[in-house]
Design an enzyme around this catalytic site. Sequence first.
Site, PDB file in Angstrom:
ATOM      1  N   GLY A  82       0.724  -1.218  -0.066  1.00 51.52           N
ATOM      2  CA  GLY A  82      -0.004   0.073  -0.014  1.00 51.52           C
ATOM      3  C   GLY A  82       0.926   1.072  -0.002  1.00 51.52           C
ATOM      4  O   GLY A  82       2.120   1.118   0.319  1.00 51.52           O
ATOM      5  N   ASP A  83       0.169   2.414  -0.583  1.00 52.70           N
ATOM      6  CA  ASP A  83       0.795   3.597  -0.282  1.00 52.70           C
ATOM      7  C   ASP A  83      -0.281   4.917  -0.346  1.00 52.70           C
ATOM      8  O   ASP A  83      -1.373   4.713  -0.849  1.00 52.70           O
ATOM      9  CB  ASP A  83       1.872   3.871  -1.683  1.00 52.70           C
ATOM     10  N   SER A  84       0.155   5.685   0.570  1.00 50.66           N
ATOM     11  CA  SER A  84      -0.902   6.770   1.003  1.00 50.66           C
ATOM     12  C   SER A  84      -0.120   8.291   0.338  1.00 50.66           C
ATOM     13  O   SER A  84       0.894   8.237   0.953  1.00 50.66           O
ATOM     14  CB  SER A  84      -1.249   6.666   2.230  1.00 50.66           C
ATOM     15  N   GLY A 119      -3.194   3.700  -2.162  1.00 50.60           N
ATOM     16  CA  GLY A 119      -3.305   2.759  -3.232  1.00 50.60           C
ATOM     17  C   GLY A 119      -2.635   1.412  -2.853  1.00 50.60           C
ATOM     18  O   GLY A 119      -2.191   1.197  -1.669  1.00 50.60           O
TER      19      GLY A 119
END
Length: 245
Positions: A82-84, A119
């Site tokens: 994940g990435d934010s 994401g």
Amino acid sequence: MIPVVLASQSPSRRQILRDGGIDPVIIVSEVDERAIEDEFTGSVGELTTALSEAKARAVTDRIIATTPPALHGADTVVVIAGDSLLEFDGRAIGKPGTAERTREVWSAIAGQWTQLHSGHTVAVLSRTPQTNGPADRSGADDGSVIVDENDRTASAIFELSALRLKRSATSVLIGTPTPEELEAYIATEEPFHVAGALTIDGYGGAFVDRLDGDHLTVLGLSLPVVRELVTDMGLLWPDLWTLQR
């Protein structure tokens, strides 16, 4: 039980999985995020998905090349990445890193509505025709499994069988801390290491006035989104549960 690899060193993402009954193996992707960000031309939300995919592919490649002993006994492995990023005025706001940059971020976003994008990428690895080996799971103090990069096997045990991506977004109304409160928050150094210079599960939670959407998206990993990706690939979500209540 299907073992899960979390392609992140984020304490929040690991805790979200643990709270959801999943005890992840931790393998940090070591992706050069800045290089991806510098070359990317899409939207902020699309960037989070691109970053999560890069992390997932980097970790799946490493597992395929040199599978850690913790995964030797499995027929299927799920990799979650994940990435934010916080979006304000059409721009991405990542981890500020310094006190000066944190002040700049807060001077812009205080009292404003923002969008927090996360994401998600989920990859499924399937066992190749190999002889099954024993599982060797070593644990950290908090019960999660961490892979020692010096403890590897040279055999190729897995292959990538499926990969899915999806992003989520939550609207965040930022509060307006007093100058004294902001300096105290900066002194904790918490905002240096989180997207948008705040997190709702720490000191910064007091400075968020309202959320419109999934709060887990704000924390960096939406379990409903991850479950959707997992089930879309034909797996049963409860098969990922490893922690007993």
